[in-house]
Motif scaffolding. Sequence first.
Motif, PDB file in Angstrom:
ATOM      1  N   LEU A   1       0.812  -1.210   0.000  1.00 27.36           N
ATOM      2  CA  LEU A   1       0.000   0.000   0.000  1.00 27.36           C
ATOM      3  C   LEU A   1       0.844   1.259   0.000  1.00 27.36           C
ATOM      4  CD1 LEU A   1      -2.357  -1.243   2.847  1.00 27.36           C
ATOM      5  CD2 LEU A   1      -2.856  -1.306   0.407  1.00 27.36           C
ATOM      6  N   GLY A   2       0.236   2.324  -0.466  1.00 26.66           N
ATOM      7  CA  GLY A   2       0.895   3.626  -0.433  1.00 26.66           C
ATOM      8  C   GLY A   2       0.869   4.197   0.974  1.00 26.66           C
ATOM      9  N   SER A   3       1.514   5.351   1.129  1.00 29.15           N
ATOM     10  CA  SER A   3       1.651   5.911   2.475  1.00 29.15           C
ATOM     11  C   SER A   3       0.287   6.279   3.078  1.00 29.15           C
ATOM     12  CB  SER A   3       2.546   7.150   2.430  1.00 29.15           C
ATOM     13  OG  SER A   3       2.081   8.018   1.409  1.00 29.15           O
ATOM     14  N   ASP A   4      -0.724   6.447   2.218  1.00 35.41           N
ATOM     15  CA  ASP A   4      -2.056   6.790   2.730  1.00 35.41           C
ATOM     16  C   ASP A   4      -2.865   5.532   3.074  1.00 35.41           C
ATOM     17  OD1 ASP A   4      -2.297   5.853   0.197  1.00 35.41           O
ATOM     18  OD2 ASP A   4      -3.414   7.548  -0.609  1.00 35.41           O
ATOM     19  N   GLY A   5      -2.209   4.377   2.991  1.00 34.53           N
ATOM     20  CA  GLY A   5      -2.924   3.143   3.323  1.00 34.53           C
ATOM     21  C   GLY A   5      -3.810   2.651   2.196  1.00 34.53           C
ATOM     22  N   LYS A   6      -3.789   3.335   1.069  1.00 43.31           N
ATOM     23  CA  LYS A   6      -4.602   2.901  -0.069  1.00 43.31           C
ATOM     24  C   LYS A   6      -3.733   2.163  -1.073  1.00 43.31           C
ATOM     25  CE  LYS A   6      -8.331   6.246   0.177  1.00 43.31           C
ATOM     26  NZ  LYS A   6      -7.864   7.485   0.820  1.00 43.31           N
TER      27      LYS A   6
END
Length: 809
Positions: free
Chosen positions: A568-573
């Motif tokens: 996942l990306g840093s935004d959790g998405k």
Amino acid sequence: MDFVEIEKKWNKKWEEDNLYRFDDKNLKDKFYLLEMFSYPSGANLHLGHWWNFGLSDSFGRFKRLQGFNVFQPMGFDAFGLPAENYALKTGIHPEDSTKHNIAVMEKQLRELGATFNWENELVTCESEYYKWTQWLFVQLYKHGLVYQKEAPVNFCPHCNTIIANEQVVNGHCERCESEVLHKNMKQWFFKITDYAERLLEGLDNIDWPEKTKSLQRNWIGKSVGAEVDFYTEDGTKLTVFTSRADTLFGVTFLVIAPENPLTEKLVKEEFKKAVDEYVLQATKKDEIERTSTTTPKTGVFTGTYVINPITGEKVPVFVADYVIATYATGVVMGVGAHDARDFDFAKKYGLEIKRVICDKNGKEQELPYTEYGKLVNSEEFDGLSSEEAKVKIVEKLEKIGKGRYKTNYRLRDWSVARQRYWGCPIPIVYCPHCGIVPVPEKHLPVVLPHVTDYKPEGEGPLGKCEEFINTTCPVCGAKARREADTMDTFVDSSYYMLRYPQSHYCDDEIFSKDYVNQICPVDCYVGGIEHATGHLLYSRFITKFLKDIGKLDFEEPFKRLVHQGMILGSDGKKMSKRNSSKTADDYVYTFGSDALRLHMMFSLKYLDGGIWADDGIKHMKAFMERIERICVKWAKLEGDCDVYGDSEKALEFALNRTIKDYAENFETFSFNVAVARLMELVNAMYKYDAEEKKNVALCKKVMKDLIVLLAPPAPHFAEELWEEIGEKYSVHNQKYPQFDASKVMLDTVEIAVQVNSKIVARIEVGADDSNDQVLQTVKSDEKVSELLNGKTIVKEIVVPKRLVNLIVK
RNA sequence: GCCGAUGUGGCGGAAUGGCAGACGCACGGGACUUAAAAUCCCGAGGAUGAAAGUCCGUGUGGGUUCGACUCCCACCAUCGGCACCA
């Protein structure tokens, strides 16, 4: 060491040498490792690809070290909406853009330094492949597993096509998120429901994550129960399905689905207007509204009554949209007392609610009571348990011919036609004289024409291509038309794992049985869990079918299944350009692909995934340099100093523990622990390096084993280092280091003898070399009695030696 | 509502029922250096203590066991899937 440079160098050399060629003569030790192939979307390879392909490639390399002849093919799922939508967006023809994208992705996949068997590459949009997709369709057709039916379908107004149940997510299209409409259209279906029971049973014998099995079980939705026939006064039969035949005496109404064709027949004249209006309204409602459990129940009376076959009671029939037309018979018996939905409905329309079940102790519970219990108000069945009554009541119904046991499945047939251009043409011809005619095998493939007008407009765009659509009937030769729809891409991918072994080496059949039976099934399949009820179910179905027609000896395509977690990306998405500031290439060109792989392996659990963090990747590079330093140093050690003491034992322990744990953790895809063991070994080497006098032979052995262990996670680095210490090319042809159990058996075992919860004696027992676990036999019985000194043994407990002191003190 | 998974330091995460927190990140200290970087070594769950030590600690509450992160029961929280399937 310049990691970026050496990676280029070795990739080139390995490819020239064809180092990872699959030996198709030696199938005894074959290991078929497969990653789910991908859509050639045209985007650059991103971190997610590295995560999926790079790490499972390391797994494959590990199996190679263990001596397996690994088959790891790669290809592209090239038909379908993503490729086509991309083409629509860019204005480039799907065929051209797809070919271009494949070339780009293939080049990058090669740069990944993976050991893919490219000579078996397979592309689903090439006629060489889709010929067999069509062949499969024809076989299914000939075996009565394909049918065409006017049916309510999921239609996506944006993609302008029908989509499968599996592609509808909360009433929306999984691709474009438009709201899905329901239309009645003539459709092609595969009868996967014929295989429902076998698809369920097969799950018990495969090594798949429990989660995935339960998703499939859920999706198949087996429900064991009975059908019960209710008749109207004028003799129309209404059959209901119930899993609670024990509540038959509590039926106070019947409910029929609005779309059920019987509805129209049932309605009495004076209720017609109200019912018609209701049906119209119900069909207009969108899926979400209709299937939401919170929407209040609605319905209207049809004016008709039916007779309960067991009580003779007359009960009213309602139309209500909480009953689903496509499941079971589309008619439900209403038992307000013992079903929450029927309870709501009965309350709302003032219908009778009749208690027929009490709890197990015969106590009346608050209604609706939906548990099993004891029967009351049920004449001769009173006092029976629900379980007993379910049997007895159905037996009685069978006797009078008004009921029978029945098992239903929630699984629906697979809708396979798509009104799109970029797919495999359905090999069917419509002849004015002969009707529906499958294209004979010898005329396959039905080639997808290269057309310029491929905009989807609700009907197969191929219908506009005169050269394609006009043909002659293969049976009578009359002028005929071809089917204009194409197939769902899940058909393409439902058998690709079986075609891979001979993707280019078998022209006259889908595969040769003898050969494929030796290579397949897939030993380990790696891919995302999102395909649990789609691709993974379809593939199982098709494999079972191919077995049934004698093409295979097995019926489960994937012996073992592993799902990577999502990175996942840093935004959790989910990773996207927006939330990942760096691309895979950024890392590869700065730290090298080996450092990237090692970091991915070490920093997250492969099966769980998680948020990508790149702090630490520079340390991975430093770790590699640390390895290089000590190896270069130890390679130069000379002489025959053979000191052997505690320090050497400690080093041997570290080595053997690593050899053992590393393999175990690789096997379970616990790469993070495997890499941790490597680090421990390197730490132990540095610790030993501080020794004044070193055991040279031991040093060299440890160093070489370490480099071999590095080959799976850091293939280029290990190869370079192997050369640097003066060993012969290639490290990838080495064998997995031998584990020596005696070096890790530092713990002997003691038996602590406990009397009245106090430990009064402990007896040392011998270690058994053949068993690296711990239980051993007592060395001397006299010693035991001596120590006990006349006391009675209450209990003996076996504990590792290092713990005995703790327990005793 | 049903099914499934997960819950351990500041973080990623280790632990066949046997010294919880391996390994690493971030952090602190030391050596080397004029200095920094790099490198090598050491420390570190919390509380208390000068220290040895002591007490408390794996979501919560019970249970089994000589011994529980681990097994059993109940509950809480988070995530995922299915969802009017009769």
